[in-house]
Design a protein around this motif. Structure first.
Motif, short mmCIF file in Angstrom:
data_model
loop_
_atom_site.label_atom_id
_atom_site.label_comp_id
_atom_site.label_asym_id
_atom_site.label_seq_id
_atom_site.Cartn_x
_atom_site.Cartn_y
_atom_site.Cartn_z
N LEU A 1 1.35 25.20 -11.56
CA LEU A 1 0.38 25.92 -11.00
C LEU A 1 0.94 27.45 -11.16
CD1 LEU A 1 -1.85 24.79 -9.63
CD2 LEU A 1 -0.63 24.94 -7.34
N GLN A 2 1.87 27.68 -10.94
CA GLN A 2 2.18 29.39 -10.91
C GLN A 2 2.29 29.94 -12.33
OE1 GLN A 2 6.04 29.75 -9.22
NE2 GLN A 2 7.00 28.43 -10.97
N ARG B 1 -0.02 29.27 -14.42
CA ARG B 1 -1.34 29.44 -14.66
C ARG B 1 -1.72 30.93 -13.93
NH1 ARG B 1 -4.10 24.49 -12.36
NH2 ARG B 1 -2.11 23.45 -12.78
N VAL B 2 -1.25 31.00 -12.63
CA VAL B 2 -1.58 31.94 -11.89
C VAL B 2 -1.20 33.27 -12.27
CG1 VAL B 2 -1.13 33.10 -9.56
CG2 VAL B 2 -1.71 30.60 -9.66
N ALA B 3 0.21 33.19 -12.83
CA ALA B 3 0.65 34.21 -13.44
C ALA B 3 -0.05 34.93 -14.74
CB ALA B 3 2.23 34.09 -13.74
N TYR C 1 -3.15 36.75 -14.30
CA TYR C 1 -2.71 38.14 -13.74
C TYR C 1 -2.01 39.01 -14.79
CZ TYR C 1 -4.76 37.15 -9.31
OH TYR C 1 -5.86 36.67 -8.26
N GLY C 2 -1.91 38.34 -16.07
CA GLY C 2 -1.24 39.18 -17.15
C GLY C 2 0.26 39.09 -16.83
N MET C 3 0.90 38.16 -16.30
CA MET C 3 2.41 38.27 -16.06
C MET C 3 3.08 37.19 -16.66
SD MET C 3 2.60 40.10 -12.22
CE MET C 3 4.16 40.49 -12.51
N ARG C 4 4.13 37.37 -16.79
CA ARG C 4 5.38 36.12 -17.44
C ARG C 4 6.12 36.16 -16.29
NH1 ARG C 4 9.86 35.66 -19.38
NH2 ARG C 4 10.51 37.76 -19.48
N VAL C 5 6.24 34.70 -15.70
CA VAL C 5 7.10 34.16 -14.85
C VAL C 5 8.36 34.36 -15.17
CG1 VAL C 5 7.79 32.26 -13.46
CG2 VAL C 5 5.46 32.69 -13.88
N VAL C 6 9.25 34.95 -14.48
CA VAL C 6 10.67 35.00 -14.36
C VAL C 6 11.27 34.16 -13.45
CG1 VAL C 6 12.86 36.56 -14.16
CG2 VAL C 6 10.74 37.64 -15.10
N SER C 7 10.87 34.03 -12.28
CA SER C 7 11.31 33.24 -11.44
C SER C 7 10.57 33.18 -10.13
CB SER C 7 12.67 33.83 -10.86
OG SER C 7 12.50 35.01 -9.90
N HIS C 8 10.83 32.34 -9.21
CA HIS C 8 9.83 32.20 -8.36
C HIS C 8 10.48 31.49 -7.06
CE1 HIS C 8 9.76 27.79 -8.87
NE2 HIS C 8 9.13 27.80 -7.69
N LYS C 9 10.00 31.68 -5.87
CA LYS C 9 10.19 31.27 -4.50
C LYS C 9 9.11 30.34 -4.06
CE LYS C 9 12.97 34.50 -2.80
NZ LYS C 9 13.15 35.85 -2.45
#
Lengths: 154, 154
Positions: B116-117, B119-121, B124-132
DNA sequence: CTCGTTGCAAACCTTTTGCAAGGAG
DNA sequence: CTCCTTGCAAAAGGTTTGCAACGAG
């Protein structure tokens, strides 16, 4: 606009609780509800001083704590230093995307996550009180490292 | 069990980087990898002292920082005071359920959230580095306020 | 007038860092 | 021997709080 509504709600709660409306509290709540972005205590102090020059840090601290306790503000501690405050919108819960390079914070809503976590909590015999979903990433475009003071809407 | 493996990985990295293997570092890494729960710097200091009495706080701090930098430990700042450390399991990423009353931390995996995240990222034009993803809740059973329980306070 | 509120400065707490002595390689 | 490490103690960085003066109601 509904910054005014929020301010009024704050004042109402103050008097309902037998507490006093003061110039400082008004100044703090006003800049906070009108800011439109995440603010640190120092950010708020700065802004509030423009309206009410004598405001002190402790008052900002205590006022924001009060707003948080009353459900009018939420406190976030993203990776890195201080706590950031944001008005709570009673209608919609949202989570955050944070750029690890420039610190930009984008809000998003994702109902699926909300649903998912209820299931996860239930699976472990817990009742959800709140949650935090923070996605750290890098802006693919328009990312510029934090320069001077965080750009306020001035 | 693979606490031994992790320790070895740590030692290997030390020598690869031309840094030294010391009794303190071994003690710290050992208690950390064997703990099986989230530890604060003070928890680690306490435990490490049982093996190597002279260890100082600064060394624990610097060693844990090193482990985190090297991807062997992850740092968590759940609501409330200090940073908690946890070994990183290269195989599976997991998130946390935290009881707001007793501080118990439960780990869970939820692939859907991961998907899911992304997709969300992207949205918004972002690349996921990490999440919490932290779910705060209340244990429905077996919840007891933090008393003399080792480690997790609030 | 009364009692909640304020600003200042000091207290706190946890995380970082400077430095001279100590120890691995 | 040479440098990396260590422990100590002090610095930082942010959040909390005690207190006497202040001011809303």
């Amino acid at each position: 606009m509904d910054a005014a509504v929020a301010l009024e709600r704050f004042r109402a709660r103050l008097s309902r609780d037998g507490r006093r409306t003061t110039g400082q509290r008004d100044a703090i709540a006003t800049v906070f509800f009108e800011a439109g972005r995440h603010l640190s205590l120092l950010d708020i102090l700065d802004l509030a001083k423009r309206i009410s020059p004598g405001v002190g840090f402790a008052t900002v601290y205590r006022t924001m704590r009060m707003l948080a306790d009353w459900g009018l503000a939420s406190e976030h501690r993203f990776d890195g230093g201080q706590t950031l405050y944001e008005p709570i919108d009673a209608d919609a819960h949202h989570d955050h995307l944070i750029c690890v390079r420039c610190g930009r914070v984008v809000e998003y809503e994702e109902p699926e996550v909300e649903a998912l976590q209820e299931r996860v909590a239930a699976r472990y015999g817990m009742r959800v009180v709140s949650h935090k979903h923070e996605i750290y990433g890098e802006c693919l475009a328009g990312c510029r490292p934090p320069v001077g003071a965080p750009g306020l809407g001035d």
